[in-house]
Design an enzyme around this catalytic site. Structure first.
Site, PDB file in Angstrom:
ATOM      1  N   TYR A 103       0.842  -1.193   0.000  1.00 47.24           N
ATOM      2  CA  TYR A 103       0.000   0.000   0.000  1.00 47.24           C
ATOM      3  C   TYR A 103       0.880   1.247   0.000  1.00 47.24           C
ATOM      4  CZ  TYR A 103      -3.610   3.327   1.355  1.00 47.24           C
ATOM      5  OH  TYR A 103      -4.469   4.405   1.402  1.00 47.24           O
ATOM      6  N   LYS A 198     -11.891  -2.778   5.047  1.00 43.28           N
ATOM      7  CA  LYS A 198     -12.090  -3.694   3.924  1.00 43.28           C
ATOM      8  C   LYS A 198     -12.975  -4.871   4.351  1.00 43.28           C
ATOM      9  CE  LYS A 198      -9.027  -0.951   1.935  1.00 43.28           C
ATOM     10  NZ  LYS A 198      -8.374  -0.172   2.979  1.00 43.28           N
TER      11      LYS A 198
END
Length: 383
Positions: A103, A198
């Protein structure tokens, strides 16, 4: 308890007075101190919601149980969890090892720490290359179970063995995989981090993060969270807890849909390459099969024939799948990494990693997979 049972009952809440067995939203800033202070089940003071909150604590107990850990801490986001990990673990002169593909903000923050005298090594995102950078002078190694966005699977058991033998702290970001498919703590990983935004919360309506690990490490981290003020808010905690109850069945469907989508894309004439560890021909299939149970995740990445102009055309043709930079919710989301999470990775490194202008990441949701396949096929095939 099994994972399905744990996701529903591990919070342990029960109000004997009312008979309520679902944790309420403790929307309160402070708690009574009638000459003495109440403590939580982990021994910390319950006096101010910046430090502890019963709704948040219910999520933490559930996360710890799901990841087979002693305890957990919840944060206002996945990045606040990672930032607190960095600050609590590293000091001037320490060395941090992370892959050059993960990320983007995780990488950015690591590099920013260099101005405080913390050395950051960016390793090629393959297990053997990360292992080469690990030695007794390294303080912390942080990897993703499955890299974002090309879905390389790191051999966490192998890396954990090396770190354990050398006394190096290993943290694994398990966001893409979830504890339903893999629990890194079982393989002697020190701590596991999640963007609960998520799959854990699972409904694209909350921002949240978590760290799980042994009690001693979590208490050290707790004190940093207390000082930084980045605890998860009670209402968001309630939403996460609600979402967690269906985690097992959601992940199962995500995996099934992603497998079907990957198998379809492999055969599509407008697709050059598909990344998904559930495909037998995928480079990481054998590692994933060794590590994971019950599936290979809900994200499929692929390269199309054409560049950025074709990507924009595809996005404009989609009817069900939404173009948005996230994953893990009921809605299928397609992401263009070079303008989102991977944007901060230098362009030359992105090219080497294969994150090119023809590269797309698809978070396969919970819709009828036939509808999703029809949607992506129409978008790819239209002229």
């Amino acid at each position: 308890m099994g994972l399905k049972t744990s996701s529903i009952h591990a919070h342990g809440y029960f109000d004997k007075t009312t008979g309520a067995f679902i944790p309420p939203i403790y929307q309160i800033a402070m708690f009574e101190q009638p000459g003495w202070t109440r403590t939580t089940d982990r021994g910390t003071d319950l006096k101010y919601s910046r430090e502890e909150n019963p709704t948040v604590r219910a999520v933490e107990r559930t996360m710890a149980c799901l990841e087979m850990a002693e305890d957990a801490l919840c944060f206002s986001s996945g990045m606040s969890a990672i930032a607190t990990l960095y600050l609590s673990t590293l000091k001037k002169g320490d060395t941090l090892v992370i892959p050059m593909e993960m990320y983007g903000t995780t990488i950015q923050l690591a590099l920013d720490l260099q101005k405080y005298g913390i050395r950051t090594i960016l390793a090629w995102p393959e297990t053997e290359e990360i292992v080469k950078e690990v030695n007794r002078k390294v303080k912390l190694v942080l990897v993703e179970t499955m890299t974002n966005p090309t879905l390389r699977v790191i051999d966490v058991p192998e890396l954990a063995k090396v770190c354990y033998d050398l006394g190096v702290t290993l943290v694994v970001d398990n966001t893409f995989v979830t504890p339903i498919l893999y629990q890194p703590i079982k393989d002697k990983v020190d701590m596991v981090v999640h963007s609960m935004t998520k799959y854990i919360a699972g409904h694209n309506d909350v921002i949240a993060g978590a760290v799980v690990g042994e009690k001693k490490r979590i208490l050290e981290l707790w004190d940093w969270r207390r000082k930084l003020g980045c605890i998860l808010a009670p209402f968001e905690a309630f939403l996460v807890l609600r979402g967690m109850k269906t985690l097992s069945i959601r992940v199962k469907t995500h995996c099934e849909n992603a497998q079907a989508m990957a198998e379809f894309l492999v055969e599509h004439p407008k697709v050059k390459e598909v990344h998904y560890p559930g495909l037998t021909e995928d480079k990481y299939h054998s590692i994933a099969r060794k590590m994971f149970k019950n599936g290979y995740g809900g994200v499929v990445s692929f390269r199309i024939k054409g560049g950025s102009e074709e990507v924009l055309k595809i996005f404009s043709r989609l009817k069900i799948i939404k173009a948005a930079p996230s994953l893990g919710g009921p809605e299928s989301l397609i992401t263009y990494p070079i303008i989102s999470a991977a944007k901060v990775i230098p362009s030359d490194i992105r090219e080497k990693l294969g994150i090119t202008e023809d590269f797309l990441r698809l978070s396969v949701g919970l819709e009828d997979v036939e509808d999703l396949i029809e949607d992506i096929d129409r978008a790819l095939s239209s002229t």
